[in-house]
Design an enzyme around this catalytic site. Structure first.
Site, PDB file in Angstrom:
ATOM      1  N   LYS A  14      -3.244 -19.579   3.319  1.00 49.39           N
ATOM      2  CA  LYS A  14      -3.766 -18.373   2.661  1.00 49.39           C
ATOM      3  C   LYS A  14      -3.929 -18.596   1.154  1.00 49.39           C
ATOM      4  O   LYS A  14      -4.989 -18.326   0.596  1.00 49.39           O
ATOM      5  CB  LYS A  14      -2.820 -17.169   2.880  1.00 49.39           C
ATOM      6  CG  LYS A  14      -2.612 -16.779   4.327  1.00 49.39           C
ATOM      7  CD  LYS A  14      -1.798 -15.490   4.445  1.00 49.39           C
ATOM      8  CE  LYS A  14      -0.367 -15.598   3.954  1.00 49.39           C
ATOM      9  NZ  LYS A  14       0.480 -16.524   4.727  1.00 49.39           N
ATOM     10  N   ARG A  89       2.256  -6.860   5.145  1.00 49.35           N
ATOM     11  CA  ARG A  89       2.981  -7.671   6.123  1.00 49.35           C
ATOM     12  C   ARG A  89       3.684  -6.807   7.151  1.00 49.35           C
ATOM     13  O   ARG A  89       4.307  -7.343   8.068  1.00 49.35           O
ATOM     14  CB  ARG A  89       4.045  -8.502   5.404  1.00 49.35           C
ATOM     15  CG  ARG A  89       3.635  -9.923   5.069  1.00 49.35           C
ATOM     16  CD  ARG A  89       4.790 -10.526   4.313  1.00 49.35           C
ATOM     17  NE  ARG A  89       4.907 -11.935   4.316  1.00 49.35           N
ATOM     18  CZ  ARG A  89       4.447 -12.738   3.356  1.00 49.35           C
ATOM     19  NH1 ARG A  89       3.740 -12.264   2.376  1.00 49.35           N
ATOM     20  NH2 ARG A  89       4.701 -14.022   3.390  1.00 49.35           N
ATOM     21  N   ARG A 128       5.127 -28.985   1.896  1.00 44.15           N
ATOM     22  CA  ARG A 128       5.050 -28.187   0.668  1.00 44.15           C
ATOM     23  C   ARG A 128       6.428 -28.100   0.006  1.00 44.15           C
ATOM     24  O   ARG A 128       6.547 -28.175  -1.211  1.00 44.15           O
ATOM     25  CB  ARG A 128       4.533 -26.767   0.989  1.00 44.15           C
ATOM     26  CG  ARG A 128       4.339 -25.919  -0.248  1.00 44.15           C
ATOM     27  CD  ARG A 128       3.620 -24.628   0.061  1.00 44.15           C
ATOM     28  NE  ARG A 128       4.486 -23.658   0.703  1.00 44.15           N
ATOM     29  CZ  ARG A 128       4.077 -22.483   1.178  1.00 44.15           C
ATOM     30  NH1 ARG A 128       2.803 -22.148   1.107  1.00 44.15           N
ATOM     31  NH2 ARG A 128       4.918 -21.653   1.731  1.00 44.15           N
ATOM     32  N   ARG A 134       9.818 -25.403  -3.192  1.00 43.37           N
ATOM     33  CA  ARG A 134      10.050 -23.972  -2.973  1.00 43.37           C
ATOM     34  C   ARG A 134      11.330 -23.761  -2.174  1.00 43.37           C
ATOM     35  O   ARG A 134      11.512 -24.380  -1.130  1.00 43.37           O
ATOM     36  CB  ARG A 134       8.850 -23.374  -2.225  1.00 43.37           C
ATOM     37  CG  ARG A 134       7.985 -22.523  -3.118  1.00 43.37           C
ATOM     38  CD  ARG A 134       6.800 -21.977  -2.383  1.00 43.37           C
ATOM     39  NE  ARG A 134       7.143 -20.933  -1.406  1.00 43.37           N
ATOM     40  CZ  ARG A 134       6.261 -20.102  -0.885  1.00 43.37           C
ATOM     41  NH1 ARG A 134       4.995 -20.173  -1.250  1.00 43.37           N
ATOM     42  NH2 ARG A 134       6.622 -19.203  -0.008  1.00 43.37           N
ATOM     43  N   ARG A 145      11.053 -17.391   8.810  1.00 37.25           N
ATOM     44  CA  ARG A 145       9.824 -16.735   8.329  1.00 37.25           C
ATOM     45  C   ARG A 145       8.787 -16.628   9.441  1.00 37.25           C
ATOM     46  O   ARG A 145       8.026 -15.658   9.501  1.00 37.25           O
ATOM     47  CB  ARG A 145       9.267 -17.490   7.120  1.00 37.25           C
ATOM     48  CG  ARG A 145      10.114 -17.196   5.863  1.00 37.25           C
ATOM     49  CD  ARG A 145       9.956 -18.261   4.797  1.00 37.25           C
ATOM     50  NE  ARG A 145       8.630 -18.344   4.268  1.00 37.25           N
ATOM     51  CZ  ARG A 145       8.073 -19.475   3.832  1.00 37.25           C
ATOM     52  NH1 ARG A 145       8.736 -20.607   3.877  1.00 37.25           N
ATOM     53  NH2 ARG A 145       6.853 -19.460   3.359  1.00 37.25           N
TER      54      ARG A 145
HETATM   55  P1  AMP Z   1       4.471 -15.772   0.464  1.00 36.07           P
HETATM   56  O1  AMP Z   1       4.293 -16.576  -0.782  1.00 36.07           O
HETATM   57  O2  AMP Z   1       3.337 -14.829   0.728  1.00 36.07           O
HETATM   58  O3  AMP Z   1       4.818 -16.623   1.665  1.00 36.07           O
HETATM   59  O4  AMP Z   1       5.744 -14.828   0.200  1.00 36.07           O
HETATM   60  C1  AMP Z   1       7.021 -15.362  -0.089  1.00 36.07           C
HETATM   61  C2  AMP Z   1       8.090 -14.325   0.152  1.00 36.07           C
HETATM   62  O5  AMP Z   1       7.869 -13.170  -0.687  1.00 36.07           O
HETATM   63  C3  AMP Z   1       8.161 -13.751   1.566  1.00 36.07           C
HETATM   64  O6  AMP Z   1       8.888 -14.603   2.454  1.00 36.07           O
HETATM   65  C4  AMP Z   1       8.877 -12.431   1.320  1.00 36.07           C
HETATM   66  O7  AMP Z   1      10.258 -12.624   1.069  1.00 36.07           O
HETATM   67  C5  AMP Z   1       8.240 -11.969  -0.001  1.00 36.07           C
HETATM   68  N1  AMP Z   1       7.018 -11.162   0.243  1.00 36.07           N
HETATM   69  C6  AMP Z   1       5.747 -11.481  -0.145  1.00 36.07           C
HETATM   70  N2  AMP Z   1       4.885 -10.532   0.239  1.00 36.07           N
HETATM   71  C7  AMP Z   1       5.601  -9.600   0.902  1.00 36.07           C
HETATM   72  C8  AMP Z   1       5.278  -8.385   1.566  1.00 36.07           C
HETATM   73  N3  AMP Z   1       4.005  -7.931   1.632  1.00 36.07           N
HETATM   74  N4  AMP Z   1       6.295  -7.684   2.150  1.00 36.07           N
HETATM   75  C9  AMP Z   1       7.565  -8.114   2.094  1.00 36.07           C
HETATM   76  N5  AMP Z   1       7.938  -9.258   1.499  1.00 36.07           N
HETATM   77  C10 AMP Z   1       6.975 -10.002   0.897  1.00 36.07           C
END
Ligand code: AMP
Length: 190
Positions: A14, A89, A128, A134, A145
């Site tokens: 994404k 999400r 990654r 990360r 996740r």
């Molecule tokens: P991402 O970079 O999109 O994979 O997001 C990393 C982390 O940020 C996720 O595993 C969640 O802990 C938090 N996060 C990001 N977007 C959301 C969302 N829309 N709702 C809840 N947690 C989020």
């Protein structure tokens, strides 16, 4: 005006694809994950609240995410459209977004559902983790996740499918191929 959502499991690409799509369509790219990582790095109150969730691969509670995202969408640069990456999400978040956009007059134009095999996802995320360091790209957190995605986020795909605005896009293969598939999905909705 283009209001686009990218949805897909962690590791589906994404962020990588959003970085290119935002340039070719000149719309702001809004990544809630990046917003949280910035807040955590900066030690802001919101970062402190979010840190334990993000580090463990859990979702940050809806109230926090919805407030943060709707505030961002109210910025003037989003008047010409936006690309949401990582939001919504949960169905609660999708409903909140729907109501907000309805009040402003309009809605989401397209949801790009990026699909990749689970084995490939795990491989990409471990890679990654090695490159970017990360904290949430370790094997146990990755598995968690993916489970959270299945339980909380898959229903959001169904939500947009029922609304008739979901495009399934094969996220496997090289970056240019996936980019072309996404661009086709966006352009065919014009
Ligand atoms: P991402 O970079 O999109 O994979 O997001 C990393 C982390 O940020 C996720 O595993 C969640 O802990 C938090 N996060 C990001 N977007 C959301 C969302 N829309 N709702 C809840 N947690 C989020």
């Amino acid at each position: 005006m283009k209001r686009i959502i990218f949805i897909g499991p962690p590791g589906a690409g994404k962020g990588t694809q959003a970085a290119r799509i935002k340039d070719s369509y000149s719309i702001p790219w809004i990544s809630t994950g990046d917003m949280f990582r910035d807040a955590i790095r900066g030690g802001t109150p919101m970062g402190l609240q979010a840190k334990a969730y993000v580090d463990s691969g859990a979702l940050v509670p809806d109230e926090i995410v919805v407030g943060l995202t709707l505030e961002r969408l109210a910025q003037p640069d989003c008047d010409k459209g936006f690309l949401l990456d990582g939001f919504p999400r949960t169905v609660v978040q999708a409903d909140a977004l729907h109501h907000e956009l309805e009040e402003r007059g309009g809605g989401i134009d397209l949801v790009v559902h990026l699909m990749v095999d689970e084995d490939e996802l795990v491989e990409r995320l471990l890679e990654r983790g090695r490159i970017e360091g990360r904290a949430d790209d370790t094997e146990a957190t990755i598995r968690h996740r993916l489970e959270v995605y299945d339980e909380e986020t898959r229903p959001v795909v169904g939500y947009y499918r029922r609304a008739g605005i979901c495009a399934d896009v094969d996220g496997s293969g090289d970056l240019d191929t996936v980019f072309a598939r996404i661009s086709d999905a966006i352009d065919s909705g014009e």
